[in-house]
Structures are given as structure tokens and as C-alpha cells.
Write an enzyme that holds these catalytic residues in place. Structure first.
Site, PDB file in Angstrom:
ATOM      1  N   CYS A 127       1.354 -41.004  15.275  1.00 45.12           N
ATOM      2  CA  CYS A 127       1.479 -42.122  16.123  1.00 45.12           C
ATOM      3  C   CYS A 127       2.316 -43.053  15.426  1.00 45.12           C
ATOM      4  O   CYS A 127       2.681 -43.184  14.469  1.00 45.12           O
ATOM      5  CB  CYS A 127       0.021 -42.684  16.401  1.00 45.12           C
ATOM      6  SG  CYS A 127      -0.864 -43.138  15.000  1.00 45.12           S
ATOM      7  N   GLU A 186      -2.108 -52.377  21.862  1.00 45.16           N
ATOM      8  CA  GLU A 186      -0.926 -51.628  22.277  1.00 45.16           C
ATOM      9  C   GLU A 186      -1.030 -51.266  23.653  1.00 45.16           C
ATOM     10  O   GLU A 186      -2.102 -50.833  24.442  1.00 45.16           O
ATOM     11  CB  GLU A 186      -0.918 -50.201  21.469  1.00 45.16           C
ATOM     12  CG  GLU A 186      -0.744 -50.733  19.875  1.00 45.16           C
ATOM     13  CD  GLU A 186      -0.750 -49.464  19.006  1.00 45.16           C
ATOM     14  OE1 GLU A 186      -0.001 -49.673  17.915  1.00 45.16           O
ATOM     15  OE2 GLU A 186      -1.327 -48.248  19.214  1.00 45.16           O
TER      16      GLU A 186
END
EC number: 5.3.3.2
Length: 197
Positions: free
Chosen positions: A83, A132
């Protein structure tokens, strides 16, 4: 070591440190500006573009990574395969492929888009906030891993049942279940019904 959004600063051509910038987005994922990486994660957090990768082997097992202890955000916890954050203007797919290679020393043999998810996850240990707009990717890995020890403490391939056991006893990133649950339809399509995802 390659300089990427996973590192907080890098040296410019004149020898000074430059901050890593993240791409700020609105609720629809439209770019609205940039912010320095650490500042974007300070409470209450600024909504920024990110990506999460879920790679599987040919047996349908998910590749997990344990984040290196030296990382300032969520060190030592288990999380998805890879990620991170694209550079401003970088396509999330390109960033996902690039960071997977940089962190794991391997390129996916298949990588496909699996949707997006928006979340706000405070990390109680660091005090940082993951706010996010996350682009999800699923794929296959068939080559031997060569993890970067500055990024990754350990790796493990797990079945769905093994993940449930591990998740009950080991620390995981605050965002892990959110991104996995959002990616599950694409994961099931990739791995088939017998894999149990």
C-alpha cells in the site's frame, strides 16, 4: 534505496531535503491540490489519494506483509501485500506496480483494478490519521519475493481461514479490513469460489 512516497524526504540535486508530496482529493477522487506526506496524516487528516494491492499465489493464498519496525506509521503490524501513495499526477495503477516491485522485489504477473474505497482511520499508536481515497488492485504473484528490509519485516501467504486466525491474534493495520472487504468481489473473481474469500 529508491525515493518514493513511502519515504518522508529525499535529497534534491543541490543536496537539500525535499518533502514528499501527496495528492489531495475531494470526496469524488478529483485532485484538488497537494500536501506534505506527514502533514496529510496529522489529525484530523487530509483526504488524499492512496492505493492498496492484494496479490495471491496460484493456490489462492493472499500475500501479507508485516511492516518494518523502522516505519514511522504503523510499524510492525501486518497488512495487505502493498500500500502507498502515488506521486502527484502519477496514475494509481502505475504507482501500485512500481511500489510492489520496490517493496517486494517482484512484479505481479497480473494486476487488475478492483474499485475504490474512502475511509478515515485514526491510528491510536502513532496518533496519525489515514484519511484516504484508496484505489484497490488485485493480482497474482508467481516469482520469488525479494523484500526490501527497510519496508518489510516479514511476509506470509495465507488462506482465508489462516487470515482469520492471524487477524484474531496479531496486530494488523487500521485500514486492512476496510480495504480487504472493499476488494472482496474482485478477489473472489480472481481466486474462484473454492478459495473461500
Amino acid at each position: 534505496m529508491p525515493i518514493t512516497p513511502a519515504t518522508s524526504t529525499h535529497s534534491s540535486s543541490n543536496g537539500t531535503a525535499e518533502a514528499i508530496l501527496l495528492e489531495l482529493v475531494d470526496e469524488n477522487g478529483t485532485t484538488i491540490g497537494t500536501a506534505e506526506k506527514l502533514a496529510a496524516h496529522q489529525p484530523p487528516g487530509q483526504l488524499h489519494r492512496a492505493f492498496s494491492v492484494f496479490l495471491f499465489d496460484e493456490q489462492g493464498r493472499l500475500l501479507l506483509q508485516q511492516r518494518a519496525l523502522g516505519k514511522y506509521h504503523s510499524p510492525g503490524v501486518w497488512s495487505n501485500t502493498c500500500c502507498g501513495h502515488p506521486y502527484p499526477g502519477e496514475a494509481p495503477f502505475a504507482a501500485a506496480a512500481r511500489r510492489t516491485h520496490e517493496e517486494l522485489g517482484v512484479s505481479p504477473s497480473l494486476l487488475a483494478e478492483a474499485g475504490t474505497v474512502r475511509y478515515n482511520h485514526p491510528d491510536p499508536d502513532s496518533g496519525l490519521v489515514e484519511q484516504e481515497f484508496n484505489h484497490l488492485f488485485v493480482g497474482l504473484v508467481q516469482s520469488p519475493l525479494r523484500p526490501d528490509a527497510e519496508e518489510i519485516g516479514d511476509t506470509a501467504f495465507v488462506t482465508a481461514a489462516e487470515l482469520a486466525e492471524r487477524h484474531a491474534k496479531d496486530p494488523f493495520s487500521s485500514w486492512f479490513m476496510t480495504v480487504l472487504d472493499a476488494a472482496r468481489p474482485a478477489v473472489r473473481e480472481l481466486t474462484g469460489p473454492s478459495a473461500g474469500w
